[in-house]
Design an enzyme around this catalytic site. Sequence first.
Site, mmCIF file in Angstrom:
data_model
loop_
_atom_site.group_PDB
_atom_site.id
_atom_site.type_symbol
_atom_site.label_atom_id
_atom_site.label_comp_id
_atom_site.label_asym_id
_atom_site.label_seq_id
_atom_site.Cartn_x
_atom_site.Cartn_y
_atom_site.Cartn_z
ATOM 1 N N HIS A 181 33.621 -24.987 -46.739
ATOM 2 C CA HIS A 181 34.364 -25.632 -45.652
ATOM 3 C C HIS A 181 35.541 -26.363 -46.276
ATOM 4 O O HIS A 181 35.388 -27.060 -47.281
ATOM 5 C CB HIS A 181 33.449 -26.604 -44.899
ATOM 6 C CG HIS A 181 34.198 -27.630 -44.130
ATOM 7 N ND1 HIS A 181 35.178 -27.281 -43.223
ATOM 8 C CD2 HIS A 181 34.167 -28.987 -44.157
ATOM 9 C CE1 HIS A 181 35.708 -28.390 -42.713
ATOM 10 N NE2 HIS A 181 35.111 -29.436 -43.268
ATOM 11 N N CYS A 209 31.799 -30.155 -38.847
ATOM 12 C CA CYS A 209 32.293 -29.289 -39.941
ATOM 13 C C CYS A 209 31.270 -28.232 -40.347
ATOM 14 O O CYS A 209 31.628 -27.204 -40.921
ATOM 15 C CB CYS A 209 32.641 -30.132 -41.164
ATOM 16 S SG CYS A 209 33.878 -31.357 -40.794
ATOM 17 N N ASN A 224 42.281 -29.445 -42.702
ATOM 18 C CA ASN A 224 40.849 -29.321 -42.388
ATOM 19 C C ASN A 224 40.721 -28.979 -40.902
ATOM 20 O O ASN A 224 41.040 -29.806 -40.051
ATOM 21 C CB ASN A 224 40.168 -30.658 -42.720
ATOM 22 C CG ASN A 224 38.691 -30.678 -42.362
ATOM 23 O OD1 ASN A 224 38.196 -29.816 -41.639
ATOM 24 N ND2 ASN A 224 37.991 -31.687 -42.850
#
Length: 335
Positions: free
Chosen positions: A262, A115, A292
Site C-alpha cells: 500500500h 488503507c 496515498n
Amino acid sequence: MYNSKIIGLGKYLPDNVVTNADLEKIMETSDAWIQERTGIQERRHIAKDSDDSTSSMGVKASKIAIERAGLLPQDIDLILFATLSPDYYFPGSGVLVQEVLEIPDCPAMDIRMQCSGFVYAVATADQFIKTGMYKNVLVIGSEYHSGGLDMTTRGRNISVIFGDGAGAVVMTRAENNEVGVLNSQLHSEGKYAKELSLIGPNTGRWVPEIMEANDPDDISYYPYMNGQFVFKNAVVRFSEVILAGLQKAGWKPEDIDMLIPHQANLRISQFVQKKFGLSDAQVYNNIQRYGNTTAASIPIALTEACEEGKIKEGSRVVLAAFGSGFTWGSVSIQW
Ligand code: UT7
C-alpha cells in the site's frame, strides 16, 4: 474448494495534477519537505468542475478490468467496493456501481477497512470463490479524498499526502489450485482506532449539535493522523504480515517477483524492502505520482505493474497493507 485468481485489471486517475509547488502556494509547506518525508512529487485531485465521484471513478476502472477479463458486466456475480470516502453515508458505493454497470441484482457490498480495504476485499472475494458461492467477483478500490481535506497549514501533515483515484480487478475461479490466491492474512487492532481517523459527525455528536456549537476551530470532520505513531506501527505490521504470508506460501523473500505495498509513504516501502533484502525490481512504488490513495493504491499499482509487464504468468506476487483501525493484511498470489 477452488482457488481464485485475478483475470482483469483497470485503473482511473483524474486528469488534474496537483504538484508540491501547487501546494506551496496555499499552505506553509515545501517540495523538499514533502519529497524527503513521503517521496510524493504530485497527486491527482478531482477538478472542481468535474463530475467524477468515488463511484464513477470505480465504474471507469471496472469497465477496463471487466473488458480485459473478457467478460461482460452481467457476468459479475458479486461486487466488493473498498473505500473510506463513499459517495454517501449510506447506501454504499457498490450499489451505485452496480446500477451504472447495469448488473441486475447481484450483491454489492462495501468494505470499510481504509488503507487495508483492497487487501480485505481480495481476501473476501477469495473466500466466496473458494466455497463456490460466486464465480466472478469485481473488486474495486476507489477514493475521493481531495474534497474533504483541510487544505490549510493546519492540515498540512495529512493534506499533502492523500490523492484521488481508483483501481479494480476481476477475480474468478482458477482452473487448478497451483495458481491464484495462495493465502491471505488479515488483522486489526481497535485500541488505536482514533490514531488515524475521521470521527465527526458521528452518532455521539450529530449534525445539529455541531451546527449549534458553530465552532470554527472544530476539526473533527477532517482526517486526523498521529503520523509518527502510525509510521512506527506500520513498519512493524507490514513486516510481520508479509513474513506470515511468505511462510504460509512456502516462499522466501528472494522468491518474490513483485511486492505491491500500500502506497502510504515511500519511506515505509523502502524500510520494508531493506528489511527483506529485496531489490528495486521486486517492489513497486508509484506514490511519487499519485500520493496515498488509500484503498485504491494497491489496485492502481497492480494494474500498472501488469501493464508494464512486471507481473506475468508464473510471477509470485505479494500485496500488503496497513492503515486506519489499525488494520493490516497481506495476500500471496501465484500469478
Ligand atoms: O496510509 C495509512 C497509513 N499511513 C501511514 O502509514 C503514514 C505514516 N506517517 C507518515 O507517513 C509520517 O508520519 C508523515 C509523512 C505523516 C509525517 O512525517 P514525519 O516525519 O513523521 O513528520 P512529523 O509529523 O513528525 O512532523 C515534523 C515536522 C513538524 O514540525 P516541528 O514540530 O518539527 O517544527 C511538523 O509541523 O514537520 C512539520 N510538518 C510539515 N512541514 C512542512 C508536518 N507536515 C508538514 C508539511 N510541510 N506538509
